[in-house]
Design an enzyme around this catalytic site. Structure first.
Site, PDB file in Angstrom:
ATOM      1  N   ARG A  72       0.740  -1.369  -0.168  1.00 49.85           N
ATOM      2  CA  ARG A  72      -0.125   0.176  -0.124  1.00 49.85           C
ATOM      3  C   ARG A  72       0.828   1.159   0.030  1.00 49.85           C
ATOM      4  O   ARG A  72       1.850   1.454   0.512  1.00 49.85           O
ATOM      5  CB  ARG A  72      -1.068   0.009   1.201  1.00 49.85           C
ATOM      6  CG  ARG A  72      -2.124  -1.076   1.364  1.00 49.85           C
ATOM      7  CD  ARG A  72      -2.940  -0.834   2.486  1.00 49.85           C
ATOM      8  NE  ARG A  72      -2.100  -1.143   3.803  1.00 49.85           N
ATOM      9  CZ  ARG A  72      -1.655   0.034   4.602  1.00 49.85           C
ATOM     10  NH1 ARG A  72      -2.029   1.177   4.292  1.00 49.85           N
ATOM     11  NH2 ARG A  72      -1.246  -0.288   5.523  1.00 49.85           N
ATOM     12  N   TYR A 214      -1.488  -3.566  -6.851  1.00 50.36           N
ATOM     13  CA  TYR A 214      -1.026  -4.551  -5.561  1.00 50.36           C
ATOM     14  C   TYR A 214      -2.084  -4.369  -4.503  1.00 50.36           C
ATOM     15  O   TYR A 214      -2.614  -3.262  -4.153  1.00 50.36           O
ATOM     16  CB  TYR A 214       0.309  -3.914  -5.045  1.00 50.36           C
ATOM     17  CG  TYR A 214       0.948  -5.089  -4.491  1.00 50.36           C
ATOM     18  CD1 TYR A 214       1.698  -6.164  -4.899  1.00 50.36           C
ATOM     19  CD2 TYR A 214       0.736  -5.209  -2.742  1.00 50.36           C
ATOM     20  CE1 TYR A 214       2.239  -7.272  -4.397  1.00 50.36           C
ATOM     21  CE2 TYR A 214       1.569  -6.360  -2.227  1.00 50.36           C
ATOM     22  CZ  TYR A 214       2.106  -7.363  -2.897  1.00 50.36           C
ATOM     23  OH  TYR A 214       2.821  -8.450  -2.096  1.00 50.36           O
ATOM     24  N   LYS A 223      -9.260  -2.553   1.993  1.00 53.97           N
ATOM     25  CA  LYS A 223      -9.075  -1.490   2.816  1.00 53.97           C
ATOM     26  C   LYS A 223      -9.897  -0.197   2.592  1.00 53.97           C
ATOM     27  O   LYS A 223     -10.479   0.570   3.044  1.00 53.97           O
ATOM     28  CB  LYS A 223      -7.542  -1.108   2.862  1.00 53.97           C
ATOM     29  CG  LYS A 223      -6.886  -2.284   3.369  1.00 53.97           C
ATOM     30  CD  LYS A 223      -6.848  -2.869   4.585  1.00 53.97           C
ATOM     31  CE  LYS A 223      -5.880  -3.659   5.166  1.00 53.97           C
ATOM     32  NZ  LYS A 223      -6.192  -4.111   6.507  1.00 53.97           N
ATOM     33  N   HIS A 243     -10.747  -2.416  11.941  1.00 56.43           N
ATOM     34  CA  HIS A 243      -9.616  -3.375  11.378  1.00 56.43           C
ATOM     35  C   HIS A 243      -9.257  -4.188  12.609  1.00 56.43           C
ATOM     36  O   HIS A 243      -8.241  -4.047  13.417  1.00 56.43           O
ATOM     37  CB  HIS A 243      -8.393  -2.235  11.224  1.00 56.43           C
ATOM     38  CG  HIS A 243      -7.040  -2.881  10.723  1.00 56.43           C
ATOM     39  ND1 HIS A 243      -5.940  -2.129  10.697  1.00 56.43           N
ATOM     40  CD2 HIS A 243      -7.155  -3.799   9.768  1.00 56.43           C
ATOM     41  CE1 HIS A 243      -5.093  -3.097  10.069  1.00 56.43           C
ATOM     42  NE2 HIS A 243      -5.751  -3.896   9.555  1.00 56.43           N
ATOM     43  N   SER A 265       0.178  -3.091  12.084  1.00 61.75           N
ATOM     44  CA  SER A 265       0.747  -4.200  11.395  1.00 61.75           C
ATOM     45  C   SER A 265       1.745  -4.885  12.083  1.00 61.75           C
ATOM     46  O   SER A 265       2.553  -4.225  13.258  1.00 61.75           O
ATOM     47  CB  SER A 265       1.093  -3.749  10.230  1.00 61.75           C
ATOM     48  OG  SER A 265       2.206  -2.593  10.528  1.00 61.75           O
ATOM     49  N   CYS A 267       2.097  -7.496  13.931  1.00 61.95           N
ATOM     50  CA  CYS A 267       1.539  -7.996  15.482  1.00 61.95           C
ATOM     51  C   CYS A 267       1.061  -9.260  15.537  1.00 61.95           C
ATOM     52  O   CYS A 267       0.967 -10.032  16.263  1.00 61.95           O
ATOM     53  CB  CYS A 267       0.815  -6.952  16.156  1.00 61.95           C
ATOM     54  SG  CYS A 267       1.573  -5.437  16.933  1.00 61.95           S
ATOM     55  N   ASP A 290      -9.004  -9.796   9.520  1.00 62.61           N
ATOM     56  CA  ASP A 290      -8.473  -8.438   9.314  1.00 62.61           C
ATOM     57  C   ASP A 290      -9.582  -7.321   9.386  1.00 62.61           C
ATOM     58  O   ASP A 290      -9.335  -6.207  10.011  1.00 62.61           O
ATOM     59  CB  ASP A 290      -8.134  -8.346   7.730  1.00 62.61           C
ATOM     60  CG  ASP A 290      -7.410  -7.099   7.617  1.00 62.61           C
ATOM     61  OD1 ASP A 290      -6.339  -6.847   8.359  1.00 62.61           O
ATOM     62  OD2 ASP A 290      -7.513  -6.424   6.280  1.00 62.61           O
ATOM     63  N   ARG A 386       2.583 -11.851  -0.406  1.00 61.80           N
ATOM     64  CA  ARG A 386       1.187 -12.462   0.129  1.00 61.80           C
ATOM     65  C   ARG A 386       0.890 -13.622  -0.206  1.00 61.80           C
ATOM     66  O   ARG A 386       1.214 -14.069  -1.489  1.00 61.80           O
ATOM     67  CB  ARG A 386       0.370 -11.164  -0.473  1.00 61.80           C
ATOM     68  CG  ARG A 386       0.522  -9.715   0.119  1.00 61.80           C
ATOM     69  CD  ARG A 386       0.235  -9.670   1.523  1.00 61.80           C
ATOM     70  NE  ARG A 386       0.578  -8.483   2.330  1.00 61.80           N
ATOM     71  CZ  ARG A 386      -0.146  -7.978   3.432  1.00 61.80           C
ATOM     72  NH1 ARG A 386      -1.197  -8.505   3.641  1.00 61.80           N
ATOM     73  NH2 ARG A 386       0.262  -6.870   3.829  1.00 61.80           N
TER      74      ARG A 386
HETATM   75  O1  TSX Z   1       2.160 -13.672  15.713  1.00 65.33           O
HETATM   76  C1  TSX Z   1       2.721 -13.481  16.790  1.00 65.33           C
HETATM   77  N1  TSX Z   1       2.093 -13.772  18.200  1.00 65.33           N
HETATM   78  C2  TSX Z   1       0.694 -13.872  17.748  1.00 65.33           C
HETATM   79  C3  TSX Z   1       0.419 -15.259  17.860  1.00 65.33           C
HETATM   80  C4  TSX Z   1      -0.994 -15.789  18.030  1.00 65.33           C
HETATM   81  N2  TSX Z   1       4.044 -13.077  16.838  1.00 65.33           N
HETATM   82  C5  TSX Z   1       4.709 -12.901  15.567  1.00 65.33           C
HETATM   83  C6  TSX Z   1       4.588 -11.445  15.108  1.00 65.33           C
HETATM   84  C7  TSX Z   1       5.078 -10.971  13.680  1.00 65.33           C
HETATM   85  C8  TSX Z   1       3.982 -11.304  12.733  1.00 65.33           C
HETATM   86  C9  TSX Z   1       4.890 -13.176  17.825  1.00 65.33           C
HETATM   87  N3  TSX Z   1       6.096 -12.870  17.953  1.00 65.33           N
HETATM   88  C10 TSX Z   1       4.355 -13.328  18.966  1.00 65.33           C
HETATM   89  C11 TSX Z   1       3.112 -13.680  19.083  1.00 65.33           C
HETATM   90  O2  TSX Z   1       2.323 -13.842  20.064  1.00 65.33           O
HETATM   91  N4  TSX Z   1       5.218 -13.163  20.214  1.00 65.33           N
HETATM   92  C12 TSX Z   1       6.251 -13.025  19.548  1.00 65.33           C
HETATM   93  C13 TSX Z   1       7.706 -12.804  20.002  1.00 65.33           C
HETATM   94  C14 TSX Z   1       8.354 -13.884  20.266  1.00 65.33           C
HETATM   95  C15 TSX Z   1       9.130 -14.592  19.015  1.00 65.33           C
HETATM   96  C16 TSX Z   1       9.486 -15.807  19.187  1.00 65.33           C
HETATM   97  C17 TSX Z   1       9.517 -16.739  20.592  1.00 65.33           C
HETATM   98  C18 TSX Z   1       8.838 -16.072  21.562  1.00 65.33           C
HETATM   99  C19 TSX Z   1       8.329 -14.808  21.440  1.00 65.33           C
HETATM  100  N5  TSX Z   1       9.922 -17.932  20.659  1.00 65.33           N
HETATM  101  C20 TSX Z   1      11.260 -18.390  21.340  1.00 65.33           C
HETATM  102  O3  TSX Z   1      11.729 -17.455  21.826  1.00 65.33           O
HETATM  103  C21 TSX Z   1      11.560 -19.739  21.159  1.00 65.33           C
HETATM  104 MN    MN Z   2      -4.981  -5.157   7.950  1.00 62.78          MN
END
Ligand code: TSX
Ligand code: MN
Length: 605
Positions: A72, A214, A223, A243, A265, A267, A290, A386
């Site tokens: 975007r 895109y 969106k 959202h 975004s 998360c 979404d 994607r």
């Molecule tokens: O999606 C994530 N979630 C929600 C899951 C239901 N991610 C990925 C974010 C980028 C898209 C996460 N990253 C989450 C999370 O709850 N937590 C984390 C941080 C994290 C990353 C790796 C580990 C632990 C926490 N793993 C180890 O340390 C082995």
């Molecule tokens: Mn979105």
């Protein structure tokens, strides 16, 4: 050149656009499988798409976009309302008359040598009274194919529209007319960045998009319609277009709660929507990943539908570990864009959970051999690559995901990436306190983002900053007004979650992913009135024993995750007061300033 539908106004609009854009022919889309197959065939024959291995990835294709057309484009996204004030301090505003003049200049002859497709689509189950119909005119077969997956398209929508039904006008062109005999020659068509316009006219409920093929720039149901235009409609009509993912949680006793959740975004919204609980007996099912449209039912509760029919998800990082249900959803009938291609015509991306099998073709079309020693190696998949996959292929899709009346929402979560300060979970004392929480949502920016230093919070209120079609101050007020139409016992309870706390040494404090079910369990219990909690200055919080401790998390870590960092919070609120709230001027609702003051005072006591 036109179409002969039963809808005179639609026929006239199509004729007007065809005269302006001068396509070779006009096609009214019927939504059939044959039509989808035809779109893909045109793209494959034209060298724009590569069919994937029929044994490994049946019915699936890979597109690679132009390197200038990969996401975007917020600086080319406009809210064209009569006044600048109506668009507000967080949107790019242009005068609608001026913008339409500019765009008409660009649209003139822009579909030469191409087919103009007219796509009738429904956001939400066809015929649902929460659903809205759009008509997208586009000169992109890629858009038609993606719209088939992401929305409900074709004859069934025309039937609902009848001869005079209402629809939202969505006009799109890739902005690359072809001269006589010219073809795309296998090159993704789009216009240069300074000619891209993602334009919204909330007052006349129109979308005019030019120059990009895109995602959110081109698939106008998502969106543009379901968030930017729908948020303005929702403001006028007294509902919410948000959202948010929607998930259904079922306890071991078989009791169901529905949760909507907004995150900025990166998360992991799609991961949360498809989470597999690590706590025995609990079940999570997906309703949407979404967007949520929420309206009051006769019982005074908010009911949500997912207006989409597919997932347009970020591929890199998606694996059997992070999201097995997404991996199952994309096993067939999926469009991939900008991922790596293996020698046996399968897909690969960074974070898919296994090493690249042999030599790849990267998203730019070059040979690519994984070099794990080289941290600087350019990725095989673009970071915003994607997948477009039908929601019905998700193994944990909830049976009621297409229920036209939606699901009653019990809880709303806000969250962000916050390595410090914000606890694992806290709960608003009231609806308006929850609105305050939503208004201060933000994520810590990564060091990679230019010119802002790491440690800075980028505020993204309600995760709607790029998607609110009107003044964000009026949007805050709208949330408060919506709350007044019901009572606290019927309104969803509001929570703030943070999966991203780190130790001072930079180690993750919380394992996240499936273990987030432990937090969802407490949210569930709070909705039932059976959770253990304490009142704190920032809201209700679980006692340290109220959340089952995952393996590998020490008792001290748990205490840190569930305590109030008074000094951190005072800094947080000072940042809101000095840098965030002033942006909204006198549009900032007094109720929010009152919460800022009262929470601050409680922390100082
Ligand atoms: O999606 C994530 N979630 C929600 C899951 C239901 N991610 C990925 C974010 C980028 C898209 C996460 N990253 C989450 C999370 O709850 N937590 C984390 C941080 C994290 C990353 C790796 C580990 C632990 C926490 N793993 C180890 O340390 C082995
Ligand atoms: Mn979105």
């Amino acid at each position: 050149m036109s179409i002969q539908s039963k809808h005179a106004k639609l026929n006239a609009w199509v004729k007007e656009i065809a005269e302006m854009t001068q396509p070779e022919k006009v096609v009214l889309c019927n939504g059939s499988q044959a039509e989808y197959d035809e779109m893909i065939k045109i793209c494959v024959d034209g060298g724009l798409a590569i069919p994937l291995n029929e044994k490994k990835r049946p019915g699936s294709v890979l597109f690679s976009s132009d390197p200038s057309d990969v996401a975007r484009v917020e600086n080319r996204t406009y809210i064209a309302s009569k006044t600048k004030e109506a668009a507000g301090p967080t949107n790019n505003w242009i005068d609608p008359v001026e913008l339409k003049n500019t765009l008409k200049g660009l649209y003139r002859g822009c579909m030469k040598g191409r087919t103009m497709y007219v796509i009738p689509f429904s956001m939400g189950p066809v015929g649902s009274n929460i659903a809205k119909i759009g008509i997208e005119i586009t000169d992109s077969e890629y858009v038609v194919a993606n719209m088939h997956i992401m929305t409900r398209v074709g004859d069934k929508v025309m039937d609902v529209l009848g001869s005079d039904g209402e629809y939202i006008e969505c006009l799109h062109s890739v902005g690359k007319p072809l001269a006589k005999g010219e073809t795309d020659g296998g090159k993704w068509p789009c216009a240069p960045i300074e000619q891209k316009y993602i334009s919204h006219f909330p007052e006349t409920r129109q979308i005019w998009s030019y120059g990009s093929g895109y995602g959110g720039n081109a698939l106008l149901g998502k969106k543009c319609l379901a968030l930017r235009i729908a948020s303005a409609v929702a403001h006028d009509e007294g509902w919410l277009a948000e959202h948010m993912l929607i998930l259904k949680i079922t306890s071991p006793a078989g009791v169901v709660k529905n949760v909507a959740a907004a995150f900025p975004s990166a998360c992991g919204k799609t991961n949360l929507a498809m989470l597999i609980p690590t706590i025995p007996g609990w079940k999570v099912e997906t309703i949407g990943d979404d967007i949520a449209w929420m309206k009051y039912g006769e019982d005074g509760r908010l009911y949500a539908i997912n207006p989409e029919a597919g997932f347009f998800g970020v591929a890199p990082g998606t694996s059997d570990d992070s999201n097995p249900s997404a991996m199952r959803s994309i096993e067939k009938n999926t469009i991939f864009t900008n991922v790596g291609l293996t020698e046996d015509k399968d897909i690969w991306w960074e974070g898919i959970g296994y090493d690249a099998p042999g030599k790849l073709i990267d998203w730019k079309g070059n040979e690519w051999v994984q070099d794990k020693g080289n941290k600087e190696q350019a990725p095989a998949a673009h970071p915003n690559a994607r997948f477009t996959a039908p929601a019905k292929q998700c193994p944990v899709i909830a049976p009621e995901w297409e229920d036209p009346k939606g699901v009653a929402i019990d809880a709303i979560l806000f969250g962000g990436r916050r390595p410090s300060t914000i606890p694992l979970v806290h709960q608003a004392k009231s609806w308006n306190h929850g609105v305050f929480m939503g208004s201060i949502v933000g994520s810590e920016i990564t060091a990679a983002a230019l010119d802002l230093k790491a440690g800075t919070i980028r505020r993204d209120p309600f995760a709607m900053l790029p998607f609110c079609g009107y003044n964000m101050g009026d949007y805050f007020k709208h949330w408060i007004e919506v709350g007044k139409k019901s009572t606290e016992d019927k309104l969803p309870k509001i929570f703030f979650v943070n999966w991203f706390r780190k130790t001072a040494e930079g180690k993750w404090l919380w394992p996240g992913y499936g273990d987030n079910s432990r937090v969802l369990k407490w949210v569930f219990q709070q909705c039932e009135g059976t959770g253990d909690f304490v009142e704190t200055p920032i809201g209700k919080m679980p006692t340290v024993e109220a959340i089952d401790r995952p393996e590998g998390v020490s008792a001290e870590d748990m205490k840190e995750l569930l305590s109030v960092d008074k000094a951190g919070w005072l800094k947080e609120l000072a940042d809101v007061r000095d840098n965030h709230y002033p942006k909204f001027g006198d549009k900032l609702p007094k109720e929010l300033m009152d919460f800022l003051n009262s929470v601050e005072k409680a922390l100082q006591a």
